[in-house]
Design a protein around this motif. Sequence first.
Motif, mmCIF file in Angstrom:
data_model
loop_
_atom_site.group_PDB
_atom_site.id
_atom_site.type_symbol
_atom_site.label_atom_id
_atom_site.label_comp_id
_atom_site.label_asym_id
_atom_site.label_seq_id
_atom_site.Cartn_x
_atom_site.Cartn_y
_atom_site.Cartn_z
ATOM 1 N N VAL A 30 -17.396 -21.996 24.706
ATOM 2 C CA VAL A 30 -17.997 -21.580 25.975
ATOM 3 C C VAL A 30 -18.493 -22.794 26.747
ATOM 4 C CG1 VAL A 30 -19.915 -20.297 27.022
ATOM 5 C CG2 VAL A 30 -18.597 -19.268 25.158
ATOM 6 N N PHE A 31 -19.131 -23.712 26.052
ATOM 7 C CA PHE A 31 -19.630 -24.927 26.692
ATOM 8 C C PHE A 31 -18.479 -25.712 27.315
ATOM 9 C CE2 PHE A 31 -20.807 -29.433 26.607
ATOM 10 C CZ PHE A 31 -21.968 -29.397 27.371
ATOM 11 N N SER A 34 -17.095 -23.961 30.407
ATOM 12 C CA SER A 34 -18.059 -23.929 31.514
ATOM 13 C C SER A 34 -18.148 -25.274 32.216
ATOM 14 C CB SER A 34 -19.438 -23.476 31.039
ATOM 15 O OG SER A 34 -20.034 -24.448 30.219
ATOM 16 N N LYS A 35 -17.822 -26.342 31.510
ATOM 17 C CA LYS A 35 -17.891 -27.678 32.103
ATOM 18 C C LYS A 35 -16.573 -28.101 32.741
ATOM 19 C CE LYS A 35 -22.040 -27.855 30.794
ATOM 20 N NZ LYS A 35 -22.840 -26.971 31.589
ATOM 21 N N ASN A 36 -15.482 -27.382 32.445
ATOM 22 C CA ASN A 36 -14.169 -27.728 32.977
ATOM 23 C C ASN A 36 -13.458 -26.438 33.383
ATOM 24 O OD1 ASN A 36 -11.561 -28.577 33.487
ATOM 25 N ND2 ASN A 36 -11.453 -29.902 31.694
ATOM 26 N N MET A 79 -14.274 -15.549 31.769
ATOM 27 C CA MET A 79 -15.697 -15.423 32.069
ATOM 28 C C MET A 79 -16.084 -16.251 33.286
ATOM 29 S SD MET A 79 -17.459 -15.425 28.282
ATOM 30 C CE MET A 79 -16.931 -17.051 27.811
ATOM 31 N N SER A 80 -16.961 -15.679 34.095
ATOM 32 C CA SER A 80 -17.520 -16.385 35.245
ATOM 33 C C SER A 80 -18.567 -17.389 34.772
ATOM 34 C CB SER A 80 -18.176 -15.372 36.191
ATOM 35 O OG SER A 80 -19.309 -14.780 35.554
ATOM 36 N N ASP A 81 -19.046 -18.207 35.701
ATOM 37 C CA ASP A 81 -20.122 -19.153 35.372
ATOM 38 C C ASP A 81 -21.336 -18.422 34.812
ATOM 39 O OD1 ASP A 81 -18.661 -21.341 36.245
ATOM 40 O OD2 ASP A 81 -19.553 -21.340 38.246
ATOM 41 N N ALA A 87 -23.740 -16.264 27.741
ATOM 42 C CA ALA A 87 -23.204 -16.416 26.378
ATOM 43 C C ALA A 87 -23.874 -17.596 25.686
ATOM 44 C CB ALA A 87 -21.688 -16.602 26.421
ATOM 45 N N GLU A 88 -24.002 -18.713 26.395
ATOM 46 C CA GLU A 88 -24.678 -19.882 25.820
ATOM 47 C C GLU A 88 -26.101 -19.527 25.405
ATOM 48 O OE1 GLU A 88 -24.417 -23.582 28.025
ATOM 49 O OE2 GLU A 88 -22.362 -23.105 28.625
#
Length: 137
Positions: A30-31, A34-36, A79-81, A87-88
Amino acid sequence: MIVFYSGPLSKNELTIRFDADGANEFLLGVFNISKNANRSMGVECVKYSGREFVGAQIELKRGDEERLEINGARLTLAMSDEACEYAEFLLKKFIEDGDFSPSEFYGFSRKGRKYNTQVFFVKLSSLELLASSNGIK
């Protein structure tokens, strides 16, 4: 370990169970997405059909809205931002506290379904307990 299955109470539910190692692996996925925004990431897991456990994969992708697809032993979660952030939060809390509270993660649209599929994050105690309770506990 990560195990996913439909239900247990409705075909419009999907449960993903985690032990600590599985939660860390999923959190990393997820991380990374979310960063890319252009990246997808596969996470090895197990699919439970109510009768058997099968090796599977969860593909995590960034998306404008939450969507899920199940194709055989492959679960795709777009998943959206906002969903990535939540989730994080849930996974970090689980790693610290050892439980998910609340267990409700997010509602995902699914092709051919009238209603969204609600995804739940739940602690995995053991495969034997999961099989004996058929996912209800």
